[in-house]
Enzyme design. Structure first.
Site, PDB file in Angstrom:
ATOM      1  N   ILE A  39       0.830  -1.212   0.000  1.00 34.13           N
ATOM      2  CA  ILE A  39       0.000   0.000   0.000  1.00 34.13           C
ATOM      3  C   ILE A  39       0.858   1.254   0.000  1.00 34.13           C
ATOM      4  CG2 ILE A  39      -1.743   1.301   1.280  1.00 34.13           C
ATOM      5  CD1 ILE A  39      -2.679  -1.341   2.492  1.00 34.13           C
ATOM      6  N   ALA A  40       1.873   1.280   0.828  1.00 31.83           N
ATOM      7  CA  ALA A  40       2.698   2.482   0.964  1.00 31.83           C
ATOM      8  C   ALA A  40       4.091   2.082   1.416  1.00 31.83           C
ATOM      9  CB  ALA A  40       2.074   3.461   1.973  1.00 31.83           C
ATOM     10  N   VAL A  56       3.925  -0.767   4.223  1.00 34.28           N
ATOM     11  CA  VAL A  56       2.575  -1.134   4.663  1.00 34.28           C
ATOM     12  C   VAL A  56       1.940  -1.999   3.571  1.00 34.28           C
ATOM     13  CG1 VAL A  56       0.325  -0.304   5.411  1.00 34.28           C
ATOM     14  CG2 VAL A  56       2.381   1.002   5.990  1.00 34.28           C
ATOM     15  N   ASP A 109       3.218  13.420  17.310  1.00 34.53           N
ATOM     16  CA  ASP A 109       3.208  13.743  15.878  1.00 34.53           C
ATOM     17  C   ASP A 109       1.772  13.882  15.376  1.00 34.53           C
ATOM     18  OD1 ASP A 109       4.412  14.370  13.480  1.00 34.53           O
ATOM     19  OD2 ASP A 109       4.637  12.291  12.825  1.00 34.53           O
ATOM     20  N   LYS A 129       2.316  -3.647   8.830  1.00 30.28           N
ATOM     21  CA  LYS A 129       3.386  -2.656   8.758  1.00 30.28           C
ATOM     22  C   LYS A 129       4.692  -3.361   9.070  1.00 30.28           C
ATOM     23  CE  LYS A 129       4.608   1.953  10.450  1.00 30.28           C
ATOM     24  NZ  LYS A 129       4.162   3.089  11.307  1.00 30.28           N
TER      25      LYS A 129
END
Length: 619
Positions: free
Chosen positions: A21-22, A28, A141, A43
């Site tokens: 996905i990323a 991920v 964050d 992840k």
């Protein structure tokens, strides 16, 4: 898309990877839990091949900390963590699969959001943070990229990659900065110890951005953005109700003590602001069109004091004000209106040229013409030449003031510019040094940290350089001890102590821990080798040989035992069992005092704290 060639499509024995996905610092995947038949996200920790040694271990520890931080939370507005593990050197987190998109995606396409969406998203974010803070987790964050909006409007707070578990010692050294600059709190930028109020500052920035479509603190570089966060006040949001503006103002306060102290308090203020919008109460707004308020509500009272009216209020002058005498004597009173005995002063009361003036303030009709005709207006106090001279002097003073002001402004601008350039150069050098540390090039990193410390000793960058230089030298000392070079180890530990000797009043807890560790390690080295770094056997090398060195064999056995305890403690720490890890490190330190494994175990103990009891409060 399938995983890259050579990587199994099954991880953890039951998670089948569907597609990537990323990819950034981690990878991920979309995956399926074959045991539960559930769609999930995986992840996986991305470890560069050149990342070795302590830097690699710290990266793994930080990944494990993310799993523990989010894994201990169970809330509808926080992404759910199902599992964390390691499979053949691959570290992974199994988590909830999220449909939809991020808040960043929506802001980029829609700009300012409708008020209802803003309040709903902010309310859910604060609910998530309240739950995290109650469980001793600081996100660190909070930003639109880490707020996921599901299709039904539910939001999920994600990415606890740099989250801080407050009951654990920080992996971030004093002065190190983690986060996204535009959303950092002032204390986060300075590298100071942060608490839950830092998350609330970041949340207020996101709230401002949702309301206006832009960030409150902007700039063309990281330096200018962080400078604005530290020193500038954001412009009031146009058209925002005053009740919401007050929430923003307090949420963006520079001092943590001036902000909302808890997420629940901020959520309550936001709820009150929403109620004031929906219950029909009038709510003043910033930049409101003229005519909203009646004139009398804006006009101040211009009366000099109570009981005296002003003509600007439409009042008619009173008899007292209309009867005041003129400033200068008026012309002669007509002879047809001589002063009557009732209003004239008794004869003989006043002598001299004003003896015949009545109490009306005017000369009587019989006053001598010579007195009235002899009066004339006073002439100018200064001659034309004097006035011209003084005007020239005044113009000269004004020009000198303008030149002086321009010069001072230029000097200040130049100094600020030089300061900014110096700060930028120092930050660039710190980043370069950090990269060298991750690559295991500790000697080169130490040189760069020392360079920043020499030129920026009293700045935030200098404090960061000092702390990181001490940490690097501590690592070099431990490595030297492990390699059987006690003299080198002693030199590095002495350098750490010298770094801190001049700053006893300004040491942070992390610096104090390093200082204490250096003292203990130095004492252990000297206990085993003597102050010069030589061993007892070297000092007695001329003594006759008495057979096998049984003492050295025993010391080697104890050192191996300490090494085993150290490794077992590290494994327990990775599994999140802090109490057991500390017990094993204590055994390692006691097994072979002064040996490299014992020194490293002491360092672990000094850099961590025991777990809190279940009933304990905040540290």
């Amino acid at each position: 898309m399938h995983p890259p060639h050579g990587i199994s499509d099954i991880i953890g024995g039951k998670y089948r990877i569907i597609r990537e996905i990323a990819r950034s610092n981690d990878i991920v995947y979309e995956a399926v839990d074959q045991t539960m038949g559930r769609r999930i996200a995986i992840k996986e920790l991305l470890l560069p091949p050149n990342l070795t040694g302590l830097a690699r271990r710290e990266r793994i520890e930080r990944f494990g900390r993310e799993a523990r931080a989010a894994g201990k939370l169970s809330h509808p507005n926080i992404v759910t963590i199902y599992d964390f593990g390691e499979d053949g050197g691959r570290y992974f987190i199994a988590m909830e699969y999220l449909e939809g998109g991020t808040l960043r995606d929506r802001l980029q396409t829609a700009g300012p959001l409708p008020m209802g969406d803003v309040l709903g998203y902010a309310y859910q974010m604060l609910a998530a943070l309240a739950h995290a803070h109650a469980n001793r987790v600081i996100h660190r964050d909070v930003k639109p990229d880490n707020v996921y909006i599901l299709p039904d409007g539910l939001i999920k707070l994600t990415d606890f990659g740099i989250a801080r578990l407050t009951e654990e010692a920080s992996l971030t050294g004093d002065g190190q900065v983690f986060g996204t600059p535009s959303y950092m709190s002032p204390e986060q930028i300075e590298g100071r110890t942060i608490d839950t109020r830092s998350d609330l500052f970041s949340t207020a920035i996101v709230l401002y951005e949702m309301l206006t479509g832009h960030k409150p603190f902007t700039g063309d570089s990281v330096v200018s953005i962080t400078y604005a966060i530290m020193n500038a006040q954001p412009a009031p949001a146009h058209g925002i109700p005053e009740s919401l503006q007050s929430v923003l103002t307090r949420g963006l306060a520079k001092l943590p003590s001036a902000r909302f102290q808890t997420a629940e308090e901020m959520r309550k203020a936001l709820s009150d602001a929403a109620a004031s919008l929906s219950d029909g109460r009038t709510d003043r707004t910033q930049h409101q069109p003229s005519g909203r308020f009646p004139p009398h509500s804006l006009r101040p009272d211009l009366s000099p004091h109570p009981g005296v009216s002003s003509a600007h209020h439409g009042a008619t002058p009173t008899a007292a004000t209309s009867a005041l005498p003129p400033r200068y004597p008026a012309g002669p009173t007509p002879a047809s209106n001589p002063p009557t005995p009732a209003t004239s002063m008794p004869a003989g009361t006043v002598s001299g040229p004003f003896a015949d003036w009545g109490n009306t303030g005017r000369p009587a009709a019989s006053a001598p013409d010579s007195m009235r005709q002899g009066w004339s207006a006073p002439g100018p106090l200064l001659s034309e030449r004097s006035r011209t001279f003084l005007g020239s002097v005044a113009i000269g003073f004004v020009l000198a003031a303008i030149i002086l002001g321009a010069t001072l402004s230029f000097v200040r601008s130049y100094e600020e510019r030089q300061k900014s350039v110096g700060v930028l150069a120092a930050q660039s050098t710190l980043r370069e040094a950090e990269m060298l540390v991750t690559q295991g090039q500790l000697q080169q990193a130490a040189q760069l940290y020392a360079q920043v410390l020499r030129t920026n000793a009293e700045t935030a960058e200098g404090r960061t350089a000092r702390s990181n230089l001490a940490e690097v030298r501590m690592r070099l000392g431990v490595i030297a001890a492990q390699q059987g070079e006690p003299a080198e180890a002693e030199r590095y530990f002495n350098e750490v102590i010298e770094l801190y000797d001049g700053y006893p009043a300004s040491l942070s807890p992390a610096d104090m821990s390093r200082y204490q560790s250096a003292l203990e390690n130095l004492a252990a080295i000297r206990m085993n080798t003597g102050p010069s770094g030589g061993t007892d056997s070297s000092r007695n090398r001329d003594a006759p040989t008495q057979g096998p060195d049984l003492g050295a064999q025993a010391l080697s056995a104890r050192s191996q035992e300490a090494e085993r305890y150290l490794e077992q403690g590290d494994n327990m720490e990775l599994q999140g069992d802090r109490r057991s890890a500390r017990e094993l490190w204590q055994r390692a330190a006691a097994a072979a005092p002064g040996t490299p494994p014992a020194i490293e175990a002491n360092t672990r103990l000094n850099n961590t704290r025991p777990d809190f009891d279940s009933h304990a409060g905040w540290p």
